[in-house]
Design an enzyme around this catalytic site. Sequence first.
Site, PDB file in Angstrom:
ATOM      1  N   CYS A 165      22.656  -9.883  64.358  1.00  0.00           N
ATOM      2  CA  CYS A 165      23.630  -9.505  63.332  1.00  0.00           C
ATOM      3  C   CYS A 165      23.927 -10.712  62.428  1.00  0.00           C
ATOM      4  O   CYS A 165      23.541 -11.850  62.731  1.00  0.00           O
ATOM      5  CB  CYS A 165      24.926  -9.003  63.984  1.00  0.00           C
ATOM      6  SG  CYS A 165      25.993 -10.309  64.619  1.00  0.00           S
TER       7      CYS A 165
ATOM      8  N   CYS B 201      28.227 -10.962  70.906  1.00  0.00           N
ATOM      9  CA  CYS B 201      26.814 -10.592  71.010  1.00  0.00           C
ATOM     10  C   CYS B 201      26.070 -11.482  72.007  1.00  0.00           C
ATOM     11  O   CYS B 201      26.486 -12.616  72.295  1.00  0.00           O
ATOM     12  CB  CYS B 201      26.128 -10.745  69.660  1.00  0.00           C
ATOM     13  SG  CYS B 201      26.673  -9.590  68.405  1.00  0.00           S
TER      14      CYS B 201
ATOM     15  N   GLU C 281      23.299 -13.091  71.625  1.00  0.00           N
ATOM     16  CA  GLU C 281      22.802 -14.345  71.047  1.00  0.00           C
ATOM     17  C   GLU C 281      23.869 -15.431  71.092  1.00  0.00           C
ATOM     18  O   GLU C 281      23.615 -16.572  71.483  1.00  0.00           O
ATOM     19  CB  GLU C 281      22.388 -14.128  69.578  1.00  0.00           C
ATOM     20  CG  GLU C 281      21.227 -13.177  69.391  1.00  0.00           C
ATOM     21  CD  GLU C 281      21.652 -11.719  69.218  1.00  0.00           C
ATOM     22  OE1 GLU C 281      22.648 -11.289  69.831  1.00  0.00           O
ATOM     23  OE2 GLU C 281      20.968 -11.011  68.465  1.00  0.00           O
TER      24      GLU C 281
HETATM   25  N1  THU Z   1      24.644  -6.724  69.794  1.00  0.00           N
HETATM   26  C1  THU Z   1      24.127  -7.875  70.300  1.00  0.00           C
HETATM   27  O1  THU Z   1      24.565  -8.338  71.359  1.00  0.00           O
HETATM   28  N2  THU Z   1      23.142  -8.482  69.612  1.00  0.00           N
HETATM   29  C2  THU Z   1      22.534  -7.992  68.483  1.00  0.00           C
HETATM   30  O2  THU Z   1      21.615  -8.597  67.960  1.00  0.00           O
HETATM   31  C3  THU Z   1      23.022  -6.743  67.898  1.00  0.00           C
HETATM   32  C4  THU Z   1      24.228  -6.135  68.541  1.00  0.00           C
HETATM   33  C5  THU Z   1      25.690  -6.017  70.556  1.00  0.00           C
HETATM   34  C6  THU Z   1      27.059  -6.045  69.978  1.00  0.00           C
HETATM   35  C7  THU Z   1      27.672  -4.822  70.631  1.00  0.00           C
HETATM   36  O3  THU Z   1      28.157  -5.177  71.931  1.00  0.00           O
HETATM   37  C8  THU Z   1      26.520  -3.868  70.809  1.00  0.00           C
HETATM   38  O4  THU Z   1      25.347  -4.658  70.664  1.00  0.00           O
HETATM   39  C9  THU Z   1      26.484  -2.729  69.808  1.00  0.00           C
HETATM   40  O5  THU Z   1      26.618  -3.183  68.525  1.00  0.00           O
END
Ligand code: THU
Length: 115
Positions: free
Chosen positions: A75, A40, A42
């Site tokens: 998440c 992600c 973050e």
């Molecule tokens: N994702 C993030 O990068 N940050 C979040 O806070 C929520 C989800 C990404 C993970 C994945 O690559 C995509 O969003 C879809 O879930």
Amino acid sequence: MKNAHAPYSNFHVGAAFLTTKGEIFAGCNVENASYGLSNCAERTAIFTAVAQLGPKVEIRAIAVVNNHGAPCSPCGACRQVIYEFGPEAKILFQGKKAWKKSHITELLPEGFRLQ
Ligand code: THU
């Protein structure tokens, strides 16, 4: 967010955080064909800061955006990582109707600490 590698979800995410010393670090999500290996935005931002500054990074505030304008709070895995480096961190993210600001302990009560 513009640098995201998100060909599987097409959900491009960017995160930027402010350290307690005033530095800013940014990150994006980096997906993989083996989906579970995706990282992600973050965690990319936080790990980038640790790689540059070492482990004393302290998060004052972190903000998250995405290319759909969709509600998007960090998440569960990212909440735990944010907590480790920012037990007092403020989290800014898009809610259903408006931007929201929460404390990390509102999003992650009883975060895990190994001590
Ligand atoms: N994702 C993030 O990068 N940050 C979040 O806070 C929520 C989800 C990404 C993970 C994945 O690559 C995509 O969003 C879809 O879930």
